[in-house]
Design a protein around this motif. Structure first.
Motif, PDB file in Angstrom:
ATOM      1  N   SER A 284       0.642  -1.260  -0.308  1.00 58.73           N
ATOM      2  CA  SER A 284      -0.291   0.319  -0.066  1.00 58.73           C
ATOM      3  C   SER A 284       1.141   1.349  -0.062  1.00 58.73           C
ATOM      4  O   SER A 284       0.132   2.674  -0.109  1.00 58.73           O
ATOM      5  CB  SER A 284      -1.100   0.116   0.974  1.00 58.73           C
ATOM      6  OG  SER A 284      -0.092  -0.227   2.148  1.00 58.73           O
ATOM      7  N   SER A 285       2.304   1.018   0.650  1.00 61.10           N
ATOM      8  CA  SER A 285       2.734   2.371   0.797  1.00 61.10           C
ATOM      9  C   SER A 285       3.361   2.762  -0.626  1.00 61.10           C
ATOM     10  O   SER A 285       3.530   3.815  -0.505  1.00 61.10           O
ATOM     11  CB  SER A 285       4.126   2.324   1.815  1.00 61.10           C
ATOM     12  OG  SER A 285       4.775   1.541   1.164  1.00 61.10           O
ATOM     13  N   ASP A 286       3.188   1.948  -1.315  1.00 63.69           N
ATOM     14  CA  ASP A 286       3.907   2.306  -2.888  1.00 63.69           C
ATOM     15  C   ASP A 286       3.133   2.842  -3.408  1.00 63.69           C
ATOM     16  O   ASP A 286       3.210   3.058  -4.707  1.00 63.69           O
ATOM     17  CB  ASP A 286       4.461   0.960  -3.565  1.00 63.69           C
ATOM     18  CG  ASP A 286       4.829  -0.251  -3.025  1.00 63.69           C
ATOM     19  OD1 ASP A 286       5.917   0.522  -1.985  1.00 63.69           O
ATOM     20  OD2 ASP A 286       5.583  -0.909  -3.812  1.00 63.69           O
ATOM     21  N   TYR A 287       1.310   2.130  -3.491  1.00 68.52           N
ATOM     22  CA  TYR A 287       0.533   3.658  -4.196  1.00 68.52           C
ATOM     23  C   TYR A 287       1.133   4.789  -4.351  1.00 68.52           C
ATOM     24  O   TYR A 287       0.604   5.575  -4.554  1.00 68.52           O
ATOM     25  CB  TYR A 287      -0.670   3.277  -3.369  1.00 68.52           C
ATOM     26  CG  TYR A 287      -1.856   2.101  -4.236  1.00 68.52           C
ATOM     27  CD1 TYR A 287      -1.442   1.434  -4.141  1.00 68.52           C
ATOM     28  CD2 TYR A 287      -2.284   2.269  -4.726  1.00 68.52           C
ATOM     29  CE1 TYR A 287      -1.967   0.044  -5.050  1.00 68.52           C
ATOM     30  CE2 TYR A 287      -3.572   1.303  -5.309  1.00 68.52           C
ATOM     31  CZ  TYR A 287      -3.363   0.481  -5.008  1.00 68.52           C
ATOM     32  OH  TYR A 287      -3.481  -0.254  -6.096  1.00 68.52           O
ATOM     33  N   PHE A 288       0.775   5.171  -2.759  1.00 67.56           N
ATOM     34  CA  PHE A 288       1.719   6.669  -2.386  1.00 67.56           C
ATOM     35  C   PHE A 288       3.330   7.524  -2.717  1.00 67.56           C
ATOM     36  O   PHE A 288       3.662   8.447  -2.761  1.00 67.56           O
ATOM     37  CB  PHE A 288       1.331   7.022  -1.149  1.00 67.56           C
ATOM     38  CG  PHE A 288      -0.226   6.920  -0.424  1.00 67.56           C
ATOM     39  CD1 PHE A 288      -1.004   7.370  -0.915  1.00 67.56           C
ATOM     40  CD2 PHE A 288      -0.065   5.518   0.096  1.00 67.56           C
ATOM     41  CE1 PHE A 288      -2.520   7.044  -0.757  1.00 67.56           C
ATOM     42  CE2 PHE A 288      -1.175   5.325  -0.165  1.00 67.56           C
ATOM     43  CZ  PHE A 288      -2.431   6.153  -0.317  1.00 67.56           C
ATOM     44  N   ALA A 289       4.292   6.300  -3.920  1.00 66.02           N
ATOM     45  CA  ALA A 289       5.060   6.959  -4.119  1.00 66.02           C
ATOM     46  C   ALA A 289       4.935   7.345  -5.541  1.00 66.02           C
ATOM     47  O   ALA A 289       4.263   7.224  -6.582  1.00 66.02           O
ATOM     48  CB  ALA A 289       6.268   5.971  -4.269  1.00 66.02           C
ATOM     49  N   ALA A 290       6.051   8.621  -5.298  1.00 59.65           N
ATOM     50  CA  ALA A 290       6.068   8.862  -7.723  1.00 59.65           C
ATOM     51  C   ALA A 290       7.821   8.391  -7.967  1.00 59.65           C
ATOM     52  O   ALA A 290       8.301   9.641  -7.853  1.00 59.65           O
ATOM     53  CB  ALA A 290       6.223  10.482  -7.300  1.00 59.65           C
ATOM     54  N   PRO A 291       7.659   7.155  -8.206  1.00 56.22           N
ATOM     55  CA  PRO A 291       9.073   7.081  -9.117  1.00 56.22           C
ATOM     56  C   PRO A 291       9.721   7.665  -9.889  1.00 56.22           C
ATOM     57  O   PRO A 291       8.192   8.530 -11.198  1.00 56.22           O
ATOM     58  CB  PRO A 291       9.232   5.667  -8.726  1.00 56.22           C
ATOM     59  CG  PRO A 291       7.960   5.129  -9.478  1.00 56.22           C
ATOM     60  CD  PRO A 291       6.949   5.765  -8.229  1.00 56.22           C
ATOM     61  N   VAL A 292      10.079   8.014 -10.964  1.00 57.44           N
ATOM     62  CA  VAL A 292      10.356   8.191 -11.933  1.00 57.44           C
ATOM     63  C   VAL A 292      10.311   7.116 -12.809  1.00 57.44           C
ATOM     64  O   VAL A 292      10.662   5.692 -12.553  1.00 57.44           O
ATOM     65  CB  VAL A 292      11.776   8.624 -12.273  1.00 57.44           C
ATOM     66  CG1 VAL A 292      12.173   8.812 -13.811  1.00 57.44           C
ATOM     67  CG2 VAL A 292      12.704  10.057 -11.410  1.00 57.44           C
TER      68      VAL A 292
ATOM     69  N   HIS B 233      -7.417   9.551  -5.719  1.00 59.74           N
ATOM     70  CA  HIS B 233      -8.251   8.320  -5.521  1.00 59.74           C
ATOM     71  C   HIS B 233      -7.630   7.154  -4.835  1.00 59.74           C
ATOM     72  O   HIS B 233      -8.131   5.922  -5.880  1.00 59.74           O
ATOM     73  CB  HIS B 233      -9.539   8.185  -6.285  1.00 59.74           C
ATOM     74  CG  HIS B 233     -10.352  10.060  -6.038  1.00 59.74           C
ATOM     75  ND1 HIS B 233     -10.812  10.344  -7.519  1.00 59.74           N
ATOM     76  CD2 HIS B 233     -10.437  10.918  -4.993  1.00 59.74           C
ATOM     77  CE1 HIS B 233     -10.981  11.471  -7.195  1.00 59.74           C
ATOM     78  NE2 HIS B 233     -11.435  11.907  -6.476  1.00 59.74           N
ATOM     79  N   LEU B 234      -6.791   7.377  -4.047  1.00 55.99           N
ATOM     80  CA  LEU B 234      -6.037   6.469  -4.581  1.00 55.99           C
ATOM     81  C   LEU B 234      -6.505   5.279  -3.343  1.00 55.99           C
ATOM     82  O   LEU B 234      -7.270   5.983  -1.864  1.00 55.99           O
ATOM     83  CB  LEU B 234      -4.414   6.119  -3.615  1.00 55.99           C
ATOM     84  CG  LEU B 234      -4.059   7.832  -4.558  1.00 55.99           C
ATOM     85  CD1 LEU B 234      -2.456   8.019  -4.009  1.00 55.99           C
ATOM     86  CD2 LEU B 234      -3.047   6.972  -6.213  1.00 55.99           C
ATOM     87  N   ASP B 235      -6.876   4.058  -3.700  1.00 51.30           N
ATOM     88  CA  ASP B 235      -7.155   2.754  -2.755  1.00 51.30           C
ATOM     89  C   ASP B 235      -6.474   1.346  -2.841  1.00 51.30           C
ATOM     90  O   ASP B 235      -7.265   0.651  -4.180  1.00 51.30           O
ATOM     91  CB  ASP B 235      -8.498   2.771  -3.494  1.00 51.30           C
ATOM     92  CG  ASP B 235      -9.887   1.264  -2.468  1.00 51.30           C
ATOM     93  OD1 ASP B 235      -9.266   1.445  -1.406  1.00 51.30           O
ATOM     94  OD2 ASP B 235     -10.293   1.546  -2.461  1.00 51.30           O
ATOM     95  N   PRO B 236      -5.387   1.186  -1.932  1.00 47.58           N
ATOM     96  CA  PRO B 236      -4.882   0.310  -1.733  1.00 47.58           C
ATOM     97  C   PRO B 236      -6.423  -0.905  -1.220  1.00 47.58           C
ATOM     98  O   PRO B 236      -4.835  -2.247  -2.078  1.00 47.58           O
ATOM     99  CB  PRO B 236      -3.890   0.705  -1.432  1.00 47.58           C
ATOM    100  CG  PRO B 236      -4.118   1.879  -0.346  1.00 47.58           C
ATOM    101  CD  PRO B 236      -5.074   2.577  -0.574  1.00 47.58           C
ATOM    102  N   VAL B 237      -6.468  -0.781  -0.357  1.00 46.66           N
ATOM    103  CA  VAL B 237      -7.066  -1.980  -0.280  1.00 46.66           C
ATOM    104  C   VAL B 237      -7.800  -2.801  -1.096  1.00 46.66           C
ATOM    105  O   VAL B 237      -7.728  -3.934  -1.604  1.00 46.66           O
ATOM    106  CB  VAL B 237      -8.412  -1.269   1.280  1.00 46.66           C
ATOM    107  CG1 VAL B 237      -9.051  -2.447   0.925  1.00 46.66           C
ATOM    108  CG2 VAL B 237      -6.845  -0.843   2.100  1.00 46.66           C
TER     109      VAL B 237
END
Length: 191
Positions: free
Chosen positions: A2-10, A84-88
Protein backbone atom coordinates in the motif's frame (compact mmCIF):
# COMPACT_ATOMS: atom_id res chain seq x y z
CA UNK A 1 2.30 -2.86 -1.05
CA UNK A 2 0.00 0.00 0.00
CA UNK A 3 2.83 2.46 0.65
CA UNK A 4 3.90 2.04 -3.00
CA UNK A 5 0.59 3.60 -4.02
CA UNK A 6 1.78 6.89 -2.52
CA UNK A 7 5.22 6.93 -4.16
CA UNK A 8 6.13 8.88 -7.30
CA UNK A 9 9.15 7.17 -8.83
CA UNK A 10 10.68 8.44 -12.05
CA UNK A 11 9.01 6.58 -14.94
CA UNK A 12 10.50 6.75 -18.42
CA UNK A 13 10.36 5.36 -21.92
CA UNK A 14 11.80 6.65 -25.19
CA UNK A 15 9.03 9.23 -25.68
CA UNK A 16 8.51 10.76 -22.24
CA UNK A 17 9.76 10.89 -18.66
CA UNK A 18 7.47 11.31 -15.67
CA UNK A 19 9.35 13.02 -12.85
CA UNK A 20 7.94 13.58 -9.36
CA UNK A 21 6.37 17.05 -9.56
CA UNK A 22 8.56 19.68 -7.88
CA UNK A 23 8.81 23.48 -7.63
CA UNK A 24 11.73 23.30 -10.10
CA UNK A 25 9.21 22.48 -12.86
CA UNK A 26 7.32 25.78 -12.40
CA UNK A 27 8.96 27.84 -15.17
CA UNK A 28 8.54 25.15 -17.82
CA UNK A 29 4.96 24.47 -16.76
CA UNK A 30 4.13 28.19 -16.84
CA UNK A 31 5.31 28.27 -20.46
CA UNK A 32 3.25 25.17 -21.28
CA UNK A 33 0.14 26.63 -19.63
CA UNK A 34 0.65 29.80 -21.65
CA UNK A 35 0.20 27.73 -24.83
CA UNK A 36 -3.21 26.46 -23.76
CA UNK A 37 -6.53 27.95 -24.65
CA UNK A 38 -8.35 27.99 -21.33
CA UNK A 39 -11.53 26.01 -21.75
CA UNK A 40 -14.57 26.87 -19.70
CA UNK A 41 -15.11 23.25 -18.61
CA UNK A 42 -11.60 22.58 -17.27
CA UNK A 43 -10.87 23.20 -13.62
CA UNK A 44 -7.51 21.48 -13.12
CA UNK A 45 -5.26 23.71 -15.23
CA UNK A 46 -3.43 26.47 -13.36
CA UNK A 47 -3.50 30.11 -14.33
CA UNK A 48 -0.24 31.06 -16.04
CA UNK A 49 1.08 33.15 -13.15
CA UNK A 50 -0.21 30.76 -10.50
CA UNK A 51 1.92 27.70 -11.30
CA UNK A 52 3.99 27.70 -8.07
CA UNK A 53 0.80 27.74 -5.96
CA UNK A 54 -0.71 25.06 -8.21
CA UNK A 55 2.35 22.81 -7.66
CA UNK A 56 2.29 23.44 -3.90
CA UNK A 57 -1.41 22.54 -3.84
CA UNK A 58 -0.90 19.25 -5.66
CA UNK A 59 2.04 18.31 -3.44
CA UNK A 60 0.02 19.06 -0.29
CA UNK A 61 -2.74 16.59 -1.18
CA UNK A 62 -2.32 13.33 0.73
CA UNK A 63 -4.46 11.25 -1.65
CA UNK A 64 -2.64 12.23 -4.83
CA UNK A 65 0.68 11.39 -6.49
CA UNK A 66 1.80 14.00 -9.03
CA UNK A 67 4.30 13.88 -11.88
CA UNK A 68 5.65 16.46 -14.31
CA UNK A 69 5.43 15.23 -17.89
CA UNK A 70 8.87 15.83 -19.37
CA UNK A 71 9.47 15.80 -23.14
CA UNK A 72 12.66 14.31 -24.66
CA UNK A 73 14.01 17.89 -24.84
CA UNK A 74 14.09 17.93 -21.02
CA UNK A 75 11.34 20.52 -20.60
CA UNK A 76 8.27 19.87 -18.43
CA UNK A 77 5.27 20.15 -20.77
CA UNK A 78 2.41 19.05 -18.52
CA UNK A 79 1.23 17.30 -15.38
CA UNK A 80 -0.48 14.02 -14.58
CA UNK A 81 -1.53 12.40 -11.30
CA UNK A 82 -2.78 9.31 -9.56
CA UNK A 83 -5.67 10.23 -7.30
CA UNK A 84 -8.43 8.55 -5.28
CA UNK A 85 -5.84 6.00 -4.23
CA UNK A 86 -7.44 2.85 -2.80
CA UNK A 87 -4.80 0.22 -2.02
CA UNK A 88 -7.28 -1.91 -0.05
CA UNK A 89 -9.46 -2.42 -3.13
CA UNK A 90 -6.46 -2.15 -5.47
CA UNK A 91 -7.69 0.70 -7.63
CA UNK A 92 -6.85 4.28 -8.41
CA UNK A 93 -7.70 7.06 -10.83
CA UNK A 94 -5.43 8.69 -13.39
CA UNK A 95 -6.42 12.31 -13.76
CA UNK A 96 -5.82 16.04 -13.66
CA UNK A 97 -3.71 15.47 -16.76
CA UNK A 98 -2.85 18.32 -19.08
CA UNK A 99 -0.24 18.78 -21.79
CA UNK A 100 0.82 22.04 -23.45
CA UNK A 101 -0.69 22.67 -26.86
CA UNK A 102 2.63 22.18 -28.70
CA UNK A 103 2.65 18.53 -27.56
CA UNK A 104 -1.02 17.65 -27.87
CA UNK A 105 -1.64 14.96 -30.46
CA UNK A 106 1.97 13.76 -30.17
CA UNK A 107 3.23 10.56 -28.54
CA UNK A 108 3.63 12.37 -25.19
CA UNK A 109 0.19 11.60 -23.71
CA UNK A 110 -0.14 7.96 -24.84
CA UNK A 111 3.46 7.30 -23.77
CA UNK A 112 2.72 8.81 -20.34
CA UNK A 113 -0.45 6.73 -20.04
CA UNK A 114 1.54 3.60 -20.94
CA UNK A 115 3.93 4.33 -18.07
CA UNK A 116 1.14 5.09 -15.58
CA UNK A 117 -0.96 2.08 -16.53
CA UNK A 118 2.05 -0.26 -16.52
CA UNK A 119 2.92 0.88 -13.01
CA UNK A 120 -0.69 0.55 -11.86
CA UNK A 121 -1.32 -2.94 -13.20
CA UNK A 122 2.13 -4.54 -13.19
CA UNK A 123 3.79 -2.96 -10.14
CA UNK A 124 0.91 -1.99 -7.86
CA UNK A 125 -1.35 -4.92 -8.78
CA UNK A 126 -4.39 -2.78 -9.52
CA UNK A 127 -7.65 -4.49 -10.41
CA UNK A 128 -9.09 -1.30 -11.90
CA UNK A 129 -7.85 2.07 -13.11
CA UNK A 130 -10.38 4.84 -13.58
CA UNK A 131 -10.19 7.93 -15.77
CA UNK A 132 -12.78 10.70 -15.50
CA UNK A 133 -13.53 13.70 -17.65
CA UNK A 134 -16.15 16.38 -18.17
CA UNK A 135 -19.00 15.21 -20.40
CA UNK A 136 -18.41 18.26 -22.63
CA UNK A 137 -14.66 17.59 -23.08
CA UNK A 138 -14.87 15.74 -26.39
CA UNK A 139 -11.10 15.87 -27.01
CA UNK A 140 -10.40 14.15 -23.70
CA UNK A 141 -13.19 11.61 -24.18
CA UNK A 142 -11.83 10.61 -27.60
CA UNK A 143 -8.31 10.27 -26.15
CA UNK A 144 -9.56 8.12 -23.25
CA UNK A 145 -11.56 5.90 -25.57
CA UNK A 146 -8.57 5.60 -27.92
CA UNK A 147 -6.59 4.22 -24.95
CA UNK A 148 -9.05 1.35 -24.74
CA UNK A 149 -10.90 2.48 -21.61
CA UNK A 150 -14.61 1.69 -21.43
CA UNK A 151 -17.33 4.11 -20.38
CA UNK A 152 -18.80 2.92 -17.07
CA UNK A 153 -21.37 5.70 -16.97
CA UNK A 154 -22.05 9.38 -16.46
CA UNK A 155 -22.34 10.96 -13.01
CA UNK A 156 -24.97 13.58 -13.73
CA UNK A 157 -24.71 16.99 -12.07
CA UNK A 158 -21.69 15.62 -10.22
CA UNK A 159 -19.49 18.61 -9.49
CA UNK A 160 -19.66 22.39 -9.30
CA UNK A 161 -16.63 23.94 -11.02
CA UNK A 162 -14.95 27.17 -9.93
CA UNK A 163 -16.76 28.90 -12.81
CA UNK A 164 -20.10 27.86 -11.28
CA UNK A 165 -20.78 25.40 -14.11
CA UNK A 166 -22.30 22.11 -12.92
CA UNK A 167 -20.31 19.27 -14.45
CA UNK A 168 -21.55 15.92 -15.65
CA UNK A 169 -18.63 13.49 -15.27
CA UNK A 170 -17.91 10.60 -17.63
CA UNK A 171 -16.36 7.69 -15.74
CA UNK A 172 -14.16 5.35 -17.76
CA UNK A 173 -12.14 2.37 -16.59
CA UNK A 174 -9.67 -0.29 -17.58
CA UNK A 175 -9.66 -3.51 -15.55
CA UNK A 176 -6.74 -5.86 -15.10
CA UNK A 177 -8.12 -8.51 -17.47
CA UNK A 178 -8.25 -5.85 -20.25
CA UNK A 179 -4.74 -4.56 -19.57
CA UNK A 180 -2.81 -6.91 -21.94
CA UNK A 181 -4.97 -5.81 -24.90
CA UNK A 182 -4.82 -2.13 -23.89
CA UNK A 183 -1.04 -2.37 -23.47
CA UNK A 184 -0.62 -3.95 -26.90
CA UNK A 185 -2.79 -1.22 -28.43
CA UNK A 186 -0.74 1.54 -26.82
CA UNK A 187 2.53 -0.08 -27.90
CA UNK A 188 1.23 -0.30 -31.49
CA UNK A 189 0.20 3.39 -31.43
CA UNK A 190 3.65 4.40 -30.23
CA UNK A 191 5.56 2.44 -32.91
Amino acid sequence: MSSDYFAAPVLANQWVTLEPLAPAHADDLAAAVGQLHTLWYLDHIPAEGDVPAYIDGLLAEKDRVAWAIVAPTGEAVGVTTYLHLDPVNRNLEIGSTWVGAAHQGSRINPAAKLLLLTRAFEELGCLRVEIRTHFMNQQSRRAIEKLGARLDGVLRRHKILASGLVRDTCVYSIVNSEWPEVKAGLAARLR
